[in-house]
Enzyme design. Structure first.
Site, PDB file in Angstrom:
ATOM      1  N   GLU A 162       0.602 -35.762  29.083  1.00  0.00           N
ATOM      2  CA  GLU A 162      -0.294 -34.700  28.618  1.00  0.00           C
ATOM      3  C   GLU A 162      -1.704 -35.221  28.335  1.00  0.00           C
ATOM      4  O   GLU A 162      -2.547 -34.483  27.835  1.00  0.00           O
ATOM      5  CB  GLU A 162       0.299 -34.019  27.372  1.00  0.00           C
ATOM      6  CG  GLU A 162       1.631 -33.333  27.664  1.00  0.00           C
ATOM      7  CD  GLU A 162       2.057 -32.291  26.643  1.00  0.00           C
ATOM      8  OE1 GLU A 162       1.447 -32.222  25.562  1.00  0.00           O
ATOM      9  OE2 GLU A 162       2.984 -31.528  26.943  1.00  0.00           O
ATOM     10  N   ASN A 171      -3.314   5.915   6.545  1.00  0.00           N
ATOM     11  CA  ASN A 171      -4.003   6.661   7.602  1.00  0.00           C
ATOM     12  C   ASN A 171      -4.705   5.695   8.563  1.00  0.00           C
ATOM     13  O   ASN A 171      -4.558   4.485   8.467  1.00  0.00           O
ATOM     14  CB  ASN A 171      -4.986   7.672   6.987  1.00  0.00           C
ATOM     15  CG  ASN A 171      -6.086   6.982   6.176  1.00  0.00           C
ATOM     16  OD1 ASN A 171      -6.363   5.786   6.352  1.00  0.00           O
ATOM     17  ND2 ASN A 171      -6.706   7.725   5.297  1.00  0.00           N
ATOM     18  N   ASP A 224      16.232   7.940   4.680  1.00  0.00           N
ATOM     19  CA  ASP A 224      14.876   7.943   4.112  1.00  0.00           C
ATOM     20  C   ASP A 224      14.869   7.534   2.649  1.00  0.00           C
ATOM     21  O   ASP A 224      13.893   6.975   2.157  1.00  0.00           O
ATOM     22  CB  ASP A 224      14.264   9.356   4.190  1.00  0.00           C
ATOM     23  CG  ASP A 224      13.750   9.664   5.572  1.00  0.00           C
ATOM     24  OD1 ASP A 224      13.618   8.724   6.369  1.00  0.00           O
ATOM     25  OD2 ASP A 224      13.492  10.854   5.843  1.00  0.00           O
ATOM     26  N   GLN A 231     -10.747   0.125   1.578  1.00  0.00           N
ATOM     27  CA  GLN A 231     -11.246  -0.695   0.459  1.00  0.00           C
ATOM     28  C   GLN A 231     -10.086  -1.390  -0.273  1.00  0.00           C
ATOM     29  O   GLN A 231     -10.228  -2.536  -0.735  1.00  0.00           O
ATOM     30  CB  GLN A 231     -12.103   0.143  -0.506  1.00  0.00           C
ATOM     31  CG  GLN A 231     -11.435   1.341  -1.143  1.00  0.00           C
ATOM     32  CD  GLN A 231     -11.504   2.605  -0.284  1.00  0.00           C
ATOM     33  OE1 GLN A 231     -11.683   2.553   0.946  1.00  0.00           O
ATOM     34  NE2 GLN A 231     -11.349   3.759  -0.914  1.00  0.00           N
ATOM     35  N   GLU A 251      11.772   5.575  16.493  1.00  0.00           N
ATOM     36  CA  GLU A 251      11.829   5.087  15.120  1.00  0.00           C
ATOM     37  C   GLU A 251      13.193   5.449  14.509  1.00  0.00           C
ATOM     38  O   GLU A 251      13.898   4.592  14.007  1.00  0.00           O
ATOM     39  CB  GLU A 251      10.687   5.744  14.334  1.00  0.00           C
ATOM     40  CG  GLU A 251      10.609   5.305  12.891  1.00  0.00           C
ATOM     41  CD  GLU A 251       9.650   6.160  12.081  1.00  0.00           C
ATOM     42  OE1 GLU A 251       9.189   7.217  12.587  1.00  0.00           O
ATOM     43  OE2 GLU A 251       9.366   5.796  10.924  1.00  0.00           O
ATOM     44  N   HIS A 252      13.531   6.735  14.536  1.00  0.00           N
ATOM     45  CA  HIS A 252      14.835   7.211  14.060  1.00  0.00           C
ATOM     46  C   HIS A 252      15.629   7.743  15.238  1.00  0.00           C
ATOM     47  O   HIS A 252      15.111   8.562  15.993  1.00  0.00           O
ATOM     48  CB  HIS A 252      14.679   8.377  13.076  1.00  0.00           C
ATOM     49  CG  HIS A 252      13.798   8.093  11.910  1.00  0.00           C
ATOM     50  ND1 HIS A 252      12.468   8.455  11.876  1.00  0.00           N
ATOM     51  CD2 HIS A 252      14.046   7.501  10.718  1.00  0.00           C
ATOM     52  CE1 HIS A 252      11.936   8.097  10.709  1.00  0.00           C
ATOM     53  NE2 HIS A 252      12.867   7.506   9.985  1.00  0.00           N
ATOM     54  N   TYR A 312       0.851  -1.185   0.000  1.00  0.00           N
ATOM     55  CA  TYR A 312       0.000   0.000   0.000  1.00  0.00           C
ATOM     56  C   TYR A 312       0.889   1.237   0.000  1.00  0.00           C
ATOM     57  O   TYR A 312       1.723   1.419   0.892  1.00  0.00           O
ATOM     58  CB  TYR A 312      -0.898   0.009   1.247  1.00  0.00           C
ATOM     59  CG  TYR A 312      -1.891   1.138   1.213  1.00  0.00           C
ATOM     60  CD1 TYR A 312      -3.137   0.966   0.618  1.00  0.00           C
ATOM     61  CD2 TYR A 312      -1.584   2.389   1.737  1.00  0.00           C
ATOM     62  CE1 TYR A 312      -4.044   2.016   0.544  1.00  0.00           C
ATOM     63  CE2 TYR A 312      -2.480   3.438   1.663  1.00  0.00           C
ATOM     64  CZ  TYR A 312      -3.704   3.238   1.074  1.00  0.00           C
ATOM     65  OH  TYR A 312      -4.606   4.283   0.990  1.00  0.00           O
ATOM     66  N   HIS A 322      -1.690 -39.861  20.568  1.00  0.00           N
ATOM     67  CA  HIS A 322      -0.330 -39.494  20.189  1.00  0.00           C
ATOM     68  C   HIS A 322       0.619 -40.665  20.470  1.00  0.00           C
ATOM     69  O   HIS A 322       1.472 -40.999  19.645  1.00  0.00           O
ATOM     70  CB  HIS A 322       0.141 -38.262  20.984  1.00  0.00           C
ATOM     71  CG  HIS A 322      -0.399 -36.968  20.466  1.00  0.00           C
ATOM     72  ND1 HIS A 322      -1.737 -36.686  20.383  1.00  0.00           N
ATOM     73  CD2 HIS A 322       0.236 -35.853  19.992  1.00  0.00           C
ATOM     74  CE1 HIS A 322      -1.903 -35.464  19.903  1.00  0.00           C
ATOM     75  NE2 HIS A 322      -0.715 -34.938  19.653  1.00  0.00           N
ATOM     76  N   HIS A 382       6.599  16.126   8.356  1.00  0.00           N
ATOM     77  CA  HIS A 382       5.836  14.988   7.833  1.00  0.00           C
ATOM     78  C   HIS A 382       4.347  15.110   8.142  1.00  0.00           C
ATOM     79  O   HIS A 382       3.503  14.877   7.289  1.00  0.00           O
ATOM     80  CB  HIS A 382       6.334  13.673   8.460  1.00  0.00           C
ATOM     81  CG  HIS A 382       7.399  12.996   7.656  1.00  0.00           C
ATOM     82  ND1 HIS A 382       7.182  12.559   6.380  1.00  0.00           N
ATOM     83  CD2 HIS A 382       8.681  12.681   7.941  1.00  0.00           C
ATOM     84  CE1 HIS A 382       8.298  11.998   5.911  1.00  0.00           C
ATOM     85  NE2 HIS A 382       9.224  12.068   6.839  1.00  0.00           N
ATOM     86  N   SER A 428       5.430   9.438  12.373  1.00  0.00           N
ATOM     87  CA  SER A 428       6.884   9.361  12.338  1.00  0.00           C
ATOM     88  C   SER A 428       7.504  10.094  13.531  1.00  0.00           C
ATOM     89  O   SER A 428       6.900  11.006  14.092  1.00  0.00           O
ATOM     90  CB  SER A 428       7.369   9.988  11.032  1.00  0.00           C
ATOM     91  OG  SER A 428       8.649   9.543  10.717  1.00  0.00           O
ATOM     92  N   GLN A 483      11.589  15.784  10.515  1.00  0.00           N
ATOM     93  CA  GLN A 483      10.490  14.916  10.947  1.00  0.00           C
ATOM     94  C   GLN A 483       9.209  15.702  11.118  1.00  0.00           C
ATOM     95  O   GLN A 483       8.128  15.240  10.751  1.00  0.00           O
ATOM     96  CB  GLN A 483      10.816  14.233  12.286  1.00  0.00           C
ATOM     97  CG  GLN A 483      11.711  13.035  12.151  1.00  0.00           C
ATOM     98  CD  GLN A 483      11.180  12.060  11.135  1.00  0.00           C
ATOM     99  OE1 GLN A 483      10.079  11.568  11.262  1.00  0.00           O
ATOM    100  NE2 GLN A 483      11.954  11.798  10.106  1.00  0.00           N
TER     101      GLN A 483
END
Lengths: 422, 422
Positions: free
Chosen positions: A408, A207, A354, A184, A320-321, A122, A413, A255, A230, A252
């Site tokens: 068990e 999103n 990046d 969708q 993250e960074h 995506y 088994h 963003h 981010s 950052q």
């Protein structure tokens, strides 16, 4: 930016994850069930509603690829190729082989590594067009050996996709691109429609609706992670330059207004300078509104008594960074436990990672670097265990195994093994 | 068992995942928010409601461990130790090292591997006590280097845990065990209570409420997978023995009435014999009711025209456990794309992998072997990318990176690099 003094190594900065509202979840569930029921018709209809464009087919055509190439200059195409080569080279180093081991009894145990059959990537639309998302998600899948790689991305007002995205995809040899976004698109990738065959795993950020849809289809297909906004943390001592720190924090902040830009420093003087620099630099940015909102809401400077405390703060944030702008950044690498990507020294400014250096820019956000990894080749393969017992190994061990099975309470088994003795 | 003839390689047997009802989800959400609000008090109260036992403390005591050892004979304890050693040896082979690579420009790129700080293992209670679950979930975490490993498991009517579970845990050196099960245990592991510190990742199978709770907390912590009912597929040709196939099918069927036991064979004669053997053997099993219900609902024999078609059926099923009982099982390994664990030949009956051989018995169920792996050491580590650019590498490349940043409309990214030129 708020400045907070930290004196205790046991700082608690763990964040909770926003899982969306009940209302958003209901919307997403309804979109998914409509796509499962009506297929392509639902995709066209949602695209008209959400993307304000009416399409007659979903798949990007040869003409659209050609038009995209005309929009970019040759130098840009060359840079995309060089970035792709760097990313490929880094991810090739992550590849692993299947293995088998034998023992004296003739037992053979192993691990077979197989690429996934099909993955969907995506690529978000919206305010910025991200060809780098295409490179970062597709290349590790190709290195892993995935045969079918599909991209979906919401169409713009002209009913097509940004030139950079199409060129990046075409450079990688990806021809199966669908102009559909939102929940969708995730539903179509998970369950399939007339135009879109289902995939086994769905990658890529989006999103809150995309994130919730990925959570809903998780289990039916695999997903990469639920990406949050981010974030950057700069760890510095007094040797770093305030203007460079400020510029990196703002990269950052531009963003998204939910991005976090955080400085952890051992110098109060530097903290004050960075605060002033951020105010100066933000004012002249094109995306000033977003960057300002982000800095005001989530920008923060922590001043630690010493480097050890500063590192404890960083590990607690699990960024993250992480940029390490200290006198000897390499020496701190062992102490840094939790971070998605670690940028060492002043020439390793975060935007290098990046786009271009090679490591993946799809990184764990919102403190999830405590338990998650950058996107990598392992995300596109799965393992199968191999177990082969010889007759000798069976004879030597079956009685132990039947005893465990009976402990068990699983008699069948035990009998499965004993059936071999007949 | 139903027998179906398969003549087309393009068989479609993909299953959808049961995600629980809206009502079950609401119950789980309510349990989680109550645990977040009331902590231990909520755990005690839910344990009274669901497990019908009133506890005064959650943590297993030294006395309980001692009592457990008195319940097992020494031979059993030795077998548990030998199984643990086999499991440890197999998982040691999965360990990976951090790496760094350098280039001529002085650039340094790498991947740092770090164990998770803390993981929680859910061990189900119910009809059978599973010490093997303890071994299979804990040992890979230990091999990975996880420092804090916590077990939770629902208490039995006597307010304690099965001896086998406690002995297995103690043999591995796990002291932090809490007597709490269900969605409330998952909530406690994710968010913490007065007694239980939160963890970073939650492993282990459970009923639908446990599975839904894991789905809810996913993102806040990592989870292993949403486990479904157990399944076996036996792939055979006419050389395999019907009585052994039937016994192996029943070893899955006795787990749960939702288990699937499937035979894919090239021999119609064998199919008929296996059907008769299953009917004969199931009648004399202690768990006959469960096994019978499972075979009736989900047992199936597919008779394929040839081995190639049979393998296509197996890959479409993507089974959790696959036994290959053909003349030359090893020769088929390359064709088998999707399976959690592959058992080769008649001496590799599936229970060998459940307990003893070494590979993990936590496997992808319900067709998810298309994209998921057996539990392994990688599940207990995460990676951080390392990026270090030299001044020379920066000078050679920054202009390309700023051009890419501007293509994506991210001016502050470009300026962060240009700030280094000042």
């Amino acid at each position: 930016m708020k400045i907070t003094r930290i004196t205790d190594k046991k700082v608690s900065l763990r964040r909770t994850i926003e899982a969306g509202t009940e209302e958003q979840r209901k919307i997403v569930q309804s979109i998914i069930s409509t796509v499962r029921e009506k297929g392509d018709a639902a995709l066209f209809s949602y695209t008209e509603t959400f993307d304000k464009v009416s399409l007659s087919s979903l798949k990007v055509t040869e003409d659209e690829f050609s038009a995209a190439y005309k929009e970019l200059d040759n130098e840009m195409i060359e840079i995309i190729r060089e970035a792709a080569a760097n990313i490929r080279s880094f991810h090739e180093k992550q590849k692993r082989e299947s293995w088998i081991s034998y023992n004296d009894e003739g037992t053979m145990l192993g691990q077979k590594i197989t690429a996934l059959d099909a993955v969907g990537v995506y690529v978000p639309g919206g305010t910025a067009a991200y060809p780098s998302s295409v490179l970062m998600n597709v290349i590790p899948a190709q290195v892993a050996g995935v045969k079918r790689i599909v991209i979906t991305s919401p169409p713009n007002g002209q009913g097509t996709l940004p030139a950079g995205v199409l060129v990046a995809a075409n450079e990688l040899g990806i021809a199966e691109i669908y102009k559909v976004g939102g929940a969708q698109a995730i539903a179509a990738l998970a369950y399939g429609t007339e135009s879109i065959e289902p995939v086994d795993k769905i990658m890529g950020p989006g999103n809150i609706f995309v994130a919730l849809a990925k959570r809903e289809v998780f289990g039916m297909v695999a997903i990469d992670m639920i990406a949050g906004p981010s974030e950057i943390v700069v760890l510095s001592d007094e040797t770093a330059r305030a203007n460079e720190i400020a510029a990196d924090l703002l990269s950052q902040a531009e963003h998204d207004k939910n991005s976090s830009s955080i400085l952890v420093t051992t110098s109060m003087k530097q903290a004050e300078e960075v605060k002033a620099e951020v105010e100066k630099q933000v004012a002249v940015l094109p995306r000033v509104e977003i960057a300002k909102a982000s800095i005001e809401a989530f920008g923060h400077i922590y001043v630690a008594d010493d480097l050890e405390t500063a590192i404890a703060v960083v590990n607690e944030l699990a960024p993250e960074h992480l940029e390490v702008l200290t006198e000897n950044p390499l020496a701190l690498l062992n102490e840094i436990k939790h971070a998605g990507a670690i940028f060492l020294g002043r020439y390793s400014s975060e935007p290098i990672g990046d786009y271009f250096a090679g490591p993946n820019h799809v990184l764990p956000t919102n403190g999830t670097a405590r338990f998650s990894s950058p996107l990598n080749v392992d995300d596109f393969v799965k393992k199968s265990s191999i177990i082969s017992y010889s007759e000798k190994a069976f004879q030597n061990n079956y009685a132990k195994i039947t005893k465990l099975a009976r402990l068990e309470g699983l008699e069948a088994h035990a009998r499965a093994l004993e059936e071999r003795l007949k």
